[in-house]
Design an enzyme around this catalytic site. Structure first.
Site, PDB file in Angstrom:
ATOM      1  CG  ASP A  90      -2.024   0.491   1.282  1.00  0.00           C
ATOM      2  OD1 ASP A  90      -2.342   2.151   0.671  1.00  0.00           O
ATOM      3  OD2 ASP A  90      -2.648   1.139   2.440  1.00  0.00           O
ATOM      4  NE  ARG A 122      -6.474 -12.485   9.158  1.00  0.00           N
ATOM      5  CZ  ARG A 122      -6.098 -11.468   9.512  1.00  0.00           C
ATOM      6  NH1 ARG A 122      -5.237 -10.946   7.970  1.00  0.00           N
ATOM      7  NH2 ARG A 122      -5.691 -10.310  10.019  1.00  0.00           N
TER       8      ARG A 122
HETATM    9  P1  IMP Z   1       1.482  -0.267   3.306  1.00  0.00           P
HETATM   10  O1  IMP Z   1       2.852  -0.621   4.820  1.00  0.00           O
HETATM   11  O2  IMP Z   1       0.831   0.752   3.992  1.00  0.00           O
HETATM   12  O3  IMP Z   1       2.763  -0.647   2.229  1.00  0.00           O
HETATM   13  O4  IMP Z   1       0.887  -1.882   4.323  1.00  0.00           O
HETATM   14  C1  IMP Z   1       0.754  -3.214   4.026  1.00  0.00           C
HETATM   15  C2  IMP Z   1      -0.521  -3.596   4.626  1.00  0.00           C
HETATM   16  O5  IMP Z   1      -1.202  -2.839   5.151  1.00  0.00           O
HETATM   17  C3  IMP Z   1      -0.614  -4.828   4.692  1.00  0.00           C
HETATM   18  O6  IMP Z   1       0.381  -5.765   4.755  1.00  0.00           O
HETATM   19  C4  IMP Z   1      -1.718  -4.751   4.808  1.00  0.00           C
HETATM   20  O7  IMP Z   1      -1.915  -6.007   6.034  1.00  0.00           O
HETATM   21  C5  IMP Z   1      -2.249  -3.379   4.889  1.00  0.00           C
HETATM   22  N1  IMP Z   1      -3.481  -3.758   3.968  1.00  0.00           N
HETATM   23  C6  IMP Z   1      -3.306  -2.514   3.101  1.00  0.00           C
HETATM   24  N2  IMP Z   1      -4.539  -2.179   2.230  1.00  0.00           N
HETATM   25  C7  IMP Z   1      -5.437  -2.888   2.600  1.00  0.00           C
HETATM   26  C8  IMP Z   1      -6.447  -3.450   1.841  1.00  0.00           C
HETATM   27  O8  IMP Z   1      -7.259  -3.044   1.382  1.00  0.00           O
HETATM   28  N3  IMP Z   1      -7.403  -4.483   2.698  1.00  0.00           N
HETATM   29  C9  IMP Z   1      -6.482  -5.823   3.626  1.00  0.00           C
HETATM   30  N4  IMP Z   1      -5.194  -5.033   5.073  1.00  0.00           N
HETATM   31  C10 IMP Z   1      -4.800  -3.612   3.712  1.00  0.00           C
END
Ligand code: IMP
Length: 176
Positions: A102, A164
């Site tokens: 994300d 999940r």
């Molecule tokens: P980042 O560190 O912002 O890249 O986020 C990564 C983590 O955010 C992922 O491993 C997920 O656990 C969570 N995440 C981000 N977007 C979603 C979503 O749309 N649904 C569920 N979990 C999400």
């Protein structure tokens, strides 16, 4: 209790086909090597298991459990290590297996942790990527799907610990 069936974004069949493609690419790139899958809990456990089964290489698996979302739909920006890697990754070829990239914060955090632990090489496989949300530069070496900026659940991904078990990737409705 009725089982929630969210709108399908990516079907089980589509997921399986893409995982087969990724597994072929990984098997080719790491030919004659031994690979350590680093499964990022909790979200990546189903993807990691399906990917491992299709890779034709000797693999081992390590786990790390991270959280950054609490019970919400937005990252807190702070990563907590709920359970650290227990095995030795020094000198090993490591493939980080993530459910979704994300902002990119989690991947950057993991890469520096693995470098500190002396991994020989580090690559990333992710089921999903939201390019619109990325804040931290990070390469995804094996990506199954790019998606729009929607909150998704199923196939290992949760909202507040739920959903999940849904076998496809669905979009969470605001009212749920
Ligand atoms: P980042 O560190 O912002 O890249 O986020 C990564 C983590 O955010 C992922 O491993 C997920 O656990 C969570 N995440 C981000 N977007 C979603 C979503 O749309 N649904 C569920 N979990 C999400």
């Amino acid at each position: 209790m009725n089982h929630y069936q969210p709108e399908v974004l990516i079907s089980s069949e589509e997921i399986e086909l893409r995982i087969t493609d990724l597994a072929k690419a990984i098997s080719k790139d790491y030919e004659d090597k031994e690979l350590v899958f680093l499964c990022v809990l909790k979200g990546a456990f189903i993807f990691c298991s399906d990917l491992m089964k299709k890779v034709s290489l000797p693999v081992s698996v390590e786990f790390i459990s991270l959280s950054s979302y609490g019970d919400g739909m937005k990252s807190s920006g702070q990563i907590t290590t709920d359970m650290d890697i227990t095995g030795n990754v020094a000198g090993k070829d490591v493939l980080i297996v993530e459910d979704i990239v994300d902002s990119g914060l989690t991947i950057n955090f993991l890469k520096s942790k693995l470098r500190e632990k002396g991994a020989e090489s580090i690559k990333v496989a992710s089921l999903l990527h939201k390019p619109g949300k990325q804040k931290f530069a990070t390469d995804i070496d094996y990506l199954a799907f790019e998606i729009e900026d929607k909150f998704v659940i199923g196939y290992g991904l949760d909202y507040a610990g739920r959903y999940r078990e849904i076998p496809y990737i669905g979009v969470l409705n605001a009212g749920q």
